[in-house]
Design a protein around this motif. Structure first.
Motif, PDB file in Angstrom:
ATOM      1  N   LEU A  64       0.969  -1.145   0.243  1.00 55.08           N
ATOM      2  CA  LEU A  64       0.020   0.094  -0.192  1.00 55.08           C
ATOM      3  C   LEU A  64       1.174   1.117   0.240  1.00 55.08           C
ATOM      4  O   LEU A  64       0.297   2.841  -0.823  1.00 55.08           O
ATOM      5  CB  LEU A  64      -0.908   0.104   1.396  1.00 55.08           C
ATOM      6  N   LEU A 111      -6.063   4.865  -0.645  1.00 56.08           N
ATOM      7  CA  LEU A 111      -5.885   3.129  -0.477  1.00 56.08           C
ATOM      8  C   LEU A 111      -7.085   2.123  -0.610  1.00 56.08           C
ATOM      9  O   LEU A 111      -7.207   1.303  -0.448  1.00 56.08           O
ATOM     10  CB  LEU A 111      -5.651   2.842   1.150  1.00 56.08           C
ATOM     11  N   ASP A 114      -6.946  -0.002  -3.848  1.00 60.36           N
ATOM     12  CA  ASP A 114      -6.155  -0.649  -4.159  1.00 60.36           C
ATOM     13  C   ASP A 114      -6.599  -2.102  -4.058  1.00 60.36           C
ATOM     14  O   ASP A 114      -7.009  -2.208  -3.217  1.00 60.36           O
ATOM     15  CB  ASP A 114      -4.834  -0.808  -3.839  1.00 60.36           C
TER      16      ASP A 114
END
Length: 201
Positions: A64, A111, A114
């Motif tokens: 990440l 995030l 992702d």
């Protein structure tokens, strides 16, 4: 639609049920159940349970961070040589830290986009297989992997009923997406922009 009729999106994550697993006759590790319940369009499945170990959280954080270099990611509970898997206080302290980490991650839209995060939370794929899936080296997509895992681990019959009802509604309301998976199955790429493809116990 007026604001009071709009559904508030939520993501609930619980890290729970630590268990000692034997790797071989000399090595053991602890894994934790990650339970997700959500109504967010970013998630392919609205309810899921997987088990992950600490080093997989470390892998996730590294990936990440490499894809979101401008974001300061929350820290994981620190690795310590004094960690004792037979000490309930040590195990619970780590469990709480892992849960806080995921709670913070899931509040960030970048995030949340992702694909690795979704595979981590909603499949039992290894880090190597998650990387292969995200980079297009597998025959299955991210959504396929999540739905396949869910079909093999049916623990939430209520969601299955809701999904059938939702699919019937979706069929009458909208066209299927270009991927051929339909709006609910391809929600990772439709609801959230997918990111480009880019270890301890």
């Amino acid at each position: 639609m007026t604001p009071k009729h709009e559904k508030q999106e939520f993501v609930t994550v619980l890290v729970r049920d630590p268990r000692i697993q034997k790797e071989d006759s000399w090595h053991s590790y602890i894994d934790y159940e990650i339970f997700i319940h959500t109504n967010s369009i970013c998630f392919t499945r609205k309810t899921s349970c997987v088990r992950r170990r600490y080093r997989e959280f470390v892998w996730l954080r590294q990936r990440l961070q490499s894809n979101a270099v401008l974001i300061q990611l929350p820290e994981l509970p620190s690795r310590t040589p004094f960690f004792n898997m037979n000490n309930p206080n040590h195990v619970d302290h780590r469990r709480q830290g892992l849960q806080e980490f995921l709670e913070k991650i899931l509040q960030d839209a970048l995030l949340l986009s992702d694909s690795r995060l979704h595979l981590f939370l909603q499949t039992q794929l290894s880090p190597e297989d998650m990387e292969a899936c995200v980079s297009g080296q597998t025959k299955f997509s991210v959504a396929d992997a999540i739905l396949s895992f869910a079909s093999l681990n049916r623990r939430f019959p209520i969601e299955d009923e809701e999904e059938k009802k939702g699919k019937n509604d979706a069929d009458s309301d909208s066209e299927s997406s270009s991927s051929g998976l339909g709006p609910s199955d391809d929600s990772i790429s439709c609801g959230c922009k997918a990111s480009p493809a880019s270890e301890e116990s």
